[in-house]
Design a protein around this motif. Structure first.
Motif, PDB file in Angstrom:
ATOM      1  N   MET A 154       0.233  -1.833 -22.135  1.00 65.14           N
ATOM      2  CA  MET A 154       0.952  -0.797 -23.066  1.00 65.14           C
ATOM      3  C   MET A 154       2.298  -0.957 -22.612  1.00 65.14           C
ATOM      4  O   MET A 154       2.827  -1.476 -21.822  1.00 65.14           O
ATOM      5  CB  MET A 154       0.409   0.717 -22.692  1.00 65.14           C
ATOM      6  CG  MET A 154      -1.012   0.910 -23.429  1.00 65.14           C
ATOM      7  SD  MET A 154      -2.600   1.190 -22.626  1.00 65.14           S
ATOM      8  CE  MET A 154      -2.632   0.822 -21.009  1.00 65.14           C
ATOM      9  N   GLU A 155       3.178  -0.105 -23.322  1.00 67.19           N
ATOM     10  CA  GLU A 155       4.610  -0.144 -22.922  1.00 67.19           C
ATOM     11  C   GLU A 155       4.877   0.177 -21.583  1.00 67.19           C
ATOM     12  O   GLU A 155       5.735  -0.443 -21.015  1.00 67.19           O
ATOM     13  CB  GLU A 155       5.494   0.934 -24.129  1.00 67.19           C
ATOM     14  CG  GLU A 155       6.982   0.679 -23.916  1.00 67.19           C
ATOM     15  CD  GLU A 155       7.479  -0.709 -24.396  1.00 67.19           C
ATOM     16  OE1 GLU A 155       8.455  -0.872 -23.883  1.00 67.19           O
ATOM     17  OE2 GLU A 155       6.920  -1.464 -25.424  1.00 67.19           O
ATOM     18  N   GLU A 156       4.426   1.180 -21.068  1.00 70.43           N
ATOM     19  CA  GLU A 156       4.691   1.560 -19.725  1.00 70.43           C
ATOM     20  C   GLU A 156       3.706   1.405 -18.397  1.00 70.43           C
ATOM     21  O   GLU A 156       4.126   1.872 -17.248  1.00 70.43           O
ATOM     22  CB  GLU A 156       4.933   3.113 -19.823  1.00 70.43           C
ATOM     23  CG  GLU A 156       6.115   3.627 -20.810  1.00 70.43           C
ATOM     24  CD  GLU A 156       7.397   3.134 -20.249  1.00 70.43           C
ATOM     25  OE1 GLU A 156       7.983   3.069 -19.114  1.00 70.43           O
ATOM     26  OE2 GLU A 156       8.224   2.978 -21.292  1.00 70.43           O
ATOM     27  N   ARG A 157       2.602   0.695 -18.790  1.00 65.94           N
ATOM     28  CA  ARG A 157       1.697   0.649 -17.815  1.00 65.94           C
ATOM     29  C   ARG A 157       0.764  -0.506 -18.269  1.00 65.94           C
ATOM     30  O   ARG A 157       0.676  -0.840 -19.403  1.00 65.94           O
ATOM     31  CB  ARG A 157       0.884   1.826 -17.474  1.00 65.94           C
ATOM     32  CG  ARG A 157       0.198   2.308 -18.857  1.00 65.94           C
ATOM     33  CD  ARG A 157      -0.674   3.708 -18.737  1.00 65.94           C
ATOM     34  NE  ARG A 157      -1.295   4.373 -17.609  1.00 65.94           N
ATOM     35  CZ  ARG A 157      -0.655   4.822 -16.689  1.00 65.94           C
ATOM     36  NH1 ARG A 157       0.585   4.837 -16.460  1.00 65.94           N
ATOM     37  NH2 ARG A 157      -1.099   5.571 -15.780  1.00 65.94           N
ATOM     38  N   PHE A 158      -0.124  -0.773 -17.299  1.00 68.41           N
ATOM     39  CA  PHE A 158      -1.373  -1.865 -17.676  1.00 68.41           C
ATOM     40  C   PHE A 158      -2.640  -1.234 -16.917  1.00 68.41           C
ATOM     41  O   PHE A 158      -2.412  -0.490 -16.096  1.00 68.41           O
ATOM     42  CB  PHE A 158      -0.872  -3.255 -17.250  1.00 68.41           C
ATOM     43  CG  PHE A 158      -0.999  -3.577 -16.001  1.00 68.41           C
ATOM     44  CD1 PHE A 158      -2.208  -4.217 -15.235  1.00 68.41           C
ATOM     45  CD2 PHE A 158       0.156  -3.253 -15.266  1.00 68.41           C
ATOM     46  CE1 PHE A 158      -2.311  -4.318 -14.028  1.00 68.41           C
ATOM     47  CE2 PHE A 158       0.038  -3.861 -13.796  1.00 68.41           C
ATOM     48  CZ  PHE A 158      -1.070  -4.285 -13.108  1.00 68.41           C
ATOM     49  N   GLU A 159      -3.747  -1.536 -17.621  1.00 67.44           N
ATOM     50  CA  GLU A 159      -5.161  -1.384 -17.204  1.00 67.44           C
ATOM     51  C   GLU A 159      -5.837  -2.422 -16.847  1.00 67.44           C
ATOM     52  O   GLU A 159      -5.880  -3.383 -18.022  1.00 67.44           O
ATOM     53  CB  GLU A 159      -5.991  -0.272 -18.178  1.00 67.44           C
ATOM     54  CG  GLU A 159      -5.025   0.998 -18.357  1.00 67.44           C
ATOM     55  CD  GLU A 159      -5.748   1.890 -19.238  1.00 67.44           C
ATOM     56  OE1 GLU A 159      -6.525   1.394 -20.058  1.00 67.44           O
ATOM     57  OE2 GLU A 159      -5.385   3.232 -19.498  1.00 67.44           O
ATOM     58  N   VAL A 160      -6.715  -2.600 -15.946  1.00 69.38           N
ATOM     59  CA  VAL A 160      -7.559  -3.743 -15.908  1.00 69.38           C
ATOM     60  C   VAL A 160      -8.961  -3.220 -15.086  1.00 69.38           C
ATOM     61  O   VAL A 160      -8.472  -2.108 -14.222  1.00 69.38           O
ATOM     62  CB  VAL A 160      -6.842  -4.737 -15.200  1.00 69.38           C
ATOM     63  CG1 VAL A 160      -6.310  -4.393 -13.549  1.00 69.38           C
ATOM     64  CG2 VAL A 160      -7.629  -6.121 -15.169  1.00 69.38           C
ATOM     65  N   LEU A 161      -9.874  -3.956 -15.049  1.00 67.24           N
ATOM     66  CA  LEU A 161     -11.141  -3.869 -14.486  1.00 67.24           C
ATOM     67  C   LEU A 161     -11.374  -4.757 -13.534  1.00 67.24           C
ATOM     68  O   LEU A 161     -11.202  -6.024 -13.575  1.00 67.24           O
ATOM     69  CB  LEU A 161     -12.676  -3.868 -15.219  1.00 67.24           C
ATOM     70  CG  LEU A 161     -12.650  -2.383 -16.174  1.00 67.24           C
ATOM     71  CD1 LEU A 161     -13.926  -2.692 -17.164  1.00 67.24           C
ATOM     72  CD2 LEU A 161     -12.699  -1.260 -15.380  1.00 67.24           C
ATOM     73  N   LEU A 162     -11.323  -4.383 -12.297  1.00 67.06           N
ATOM     74  CA  LEU A 162     -11.570  -5.371 -11.123  1.00 67.06           C
ATOM     75  C   LEU A 162     -12.806  -5.124 -10.292  1.00 67.06           C
ATOM     76  O   LEU A 162     -13.125  -3.949 -10.240  1.00 67.06           O
ATOM     77  CB  LEU A 162     -10.467  -5.383 -10.258  1.00 67.06           C
ATOM     78  CG  LEU A 162      -9.029  -5.834 -10.688  1.00 67.06           C
ATOM     79  CD1 LEU A 162      -7.910  -5.657  -9.820  1.00 67.06           C
ATOM     80  CD2 LEU A 162      -9.244  -7.107 -10.975  1.00 67.06           C
ATOM     81  N   SER A 163     -13.361  -5.831  -9.512  1.00 67.42           N
ATOM     82  CA  SER A 163     -14.684  -5.795  -8.957  1.00 67.42           C
ATOM     83  C   SER A 163     -14.167  -5.669  -7.492  1.00 67.42           C
ATOM     84  O   SER A 163     -13.606  -6.459  -6.835  1.00 67.42           O
ATOM     85  CB  SER A 163     -15.661  -6.996  -9.013  1.00 67.42           C
ATOM     86  OG  SER A 163     -16.769  -6.750  -8.186  1.00 67.42           O
ATOM     87  N   PHE A 164     -14.857  -4.519  -6.779  1.00 64.46           N
ATOM     88  CA  PHE A 164     -14.645  -4.105  -5.467  1.00 64.46           C
ATOM     89  C   PHE A 164     -16.112  -3.888  -4.765  1.00 64.46           C
ATOM     90  O   PHE A 164     -16.682  -2.838  -5.568  1.00 64.46           O
ATOM     91  CB  PHE A 164     -13.860  -2.873  -5.545  1.00 64.46           C
ATOM     92  CG  PHE A 164     -12.186  -3.102  -5.793  1.00 64.46           C
ATOM     93  CD1 PHE A 164     -11.462  -3.581  -4.965  1.00 64.46           C
ATOM     94  CD2 PHE A 164     -11.863  -2.734  -7.147  1.00 64.46           C
ATOM     95  CE1 PHE A 164     -10.089  -3.867  -5.459  1.00 64.46           C
ATOM     96  CE2 PHE A 164     -10.655  -2.845  -7.571  1.00 64.46           C
ATOM     97  CZ  PHE A 164      -9.683  -3.424  -6.408  1.00 64.46           C
ATOM     98  N   ASN A 165     -16.702  -4.511  -3.927  1.00 68.11           N
ATOM     99  CA  ASN A 165     -17.889  -4.502  -3.476  1.00 68.11           C
ATOM    100  C   ASN A 165     -18.894  -4.479  -4.648  1.00 68.11           C
ATOM    101  O   ASN A 165     -19.806  -3.813  -4.635  1.00 68.11           O
ATOM    102  CB  ASN A 165     -18.234  -3.080  -2.778  1.00 68.11           C
ATOM    103  CG  ASN A 165     -17.295  -3.383  -1.436  1.00 68.11           C
ATOM    104  OD1 ASN A 165     -16.888  -4.341  -0.776  1.00 68.11           O
ATOM    105  ND2 ASN A 165     -16.604  -2.197  -1.019  1.00 68.11           N
TER     106      ASN A 165
END
Length: 182
Positions: free
Chosen positions: A72-83
């Motif tokens: 987005m204009e002010e941010r980004f989102e992402v899914l990451l794997s933790f454990n």
């Protein structure tokens, strides 16, 4: 004008564009990103266990195992794997302190402004701007020719002389009025 902030914003748009390309087309070839960000800044949305583990700064890697990258204009989102659990991270561009693509030896570092740093001030090593006719170091609103509110020719008292010799931004400011012959 705060050119340092203008440059920072322009360079953050490089990160935004690179992430948009990755979200649209995937990462080509050996490209991958290391993104470092401040975890405690307003707008950073990460799981509580990550915020506890990384109290100040965290680096994430976008390479093979990331999903749902949205920019987005002010941010980004992402899914990451933790454990082996997918976790959503939402990171404002203003929280990013570093961006590296090691495949092409490209990197950027950013200054992250805290609330206290949002106040306008001159960068370190640069004197603050004083309007023409205002003595350097004089209080705001002091008319030209009357440094520290004294009429021209008045000798400073010892307190004023000491105050004028205080160190500000690493520069030693000394008034010469004390040494002038009358």
């Amino acid at each position: 004008m705060r050119y340092d902030r203008l440059v920072e914003e322009a360079l953050r748009s490089v990160v935004r564009t690179a992430l948009t390309e990755a979200a649209t087309n995937g990462l080509p070839g050996d490209h991958h990103f290391y993104i470092t960000f401040k975890t405690h800044l307003a707008g950073v949305d990460i799981p509580a266990f990550l915020r506890q583990k990384y109290e100040d700064e965290m680096t994430i890697v976008l390479q093979h195992q990331y999903w749902g990258l949205k920019v987005m204009e002010e941010r980004f989102e992402v899914l990451l794997s933790f454990n082996d659990v997918h976790e959503k991270l939402s990171i404002p561009f203003a929280a990013i302190t570093g961006f590296v693509d090691p495949s092409v030896k490209f990197g950027l570092q950013f200054q992250v402004a805290t609330d206290a740093e949002q106040q306008p001030s001159a960068p370190e090593g640069v004197a603050a701007f004083a309007p023409a006719g205002t003595p350097a170091g004089a209080p705001a609103g002091t008319p030209a020719g009357t440094p520290n509110g004294r009429a021209e020719g008045d000798a400073p008292d010892d307190a004023e002389a000491a105050a004028s010799a205080e160190t500000e931004n690493g520069a030693n400011v000394v008034t010469l009025d004390k040494f002038r012959k009358k």
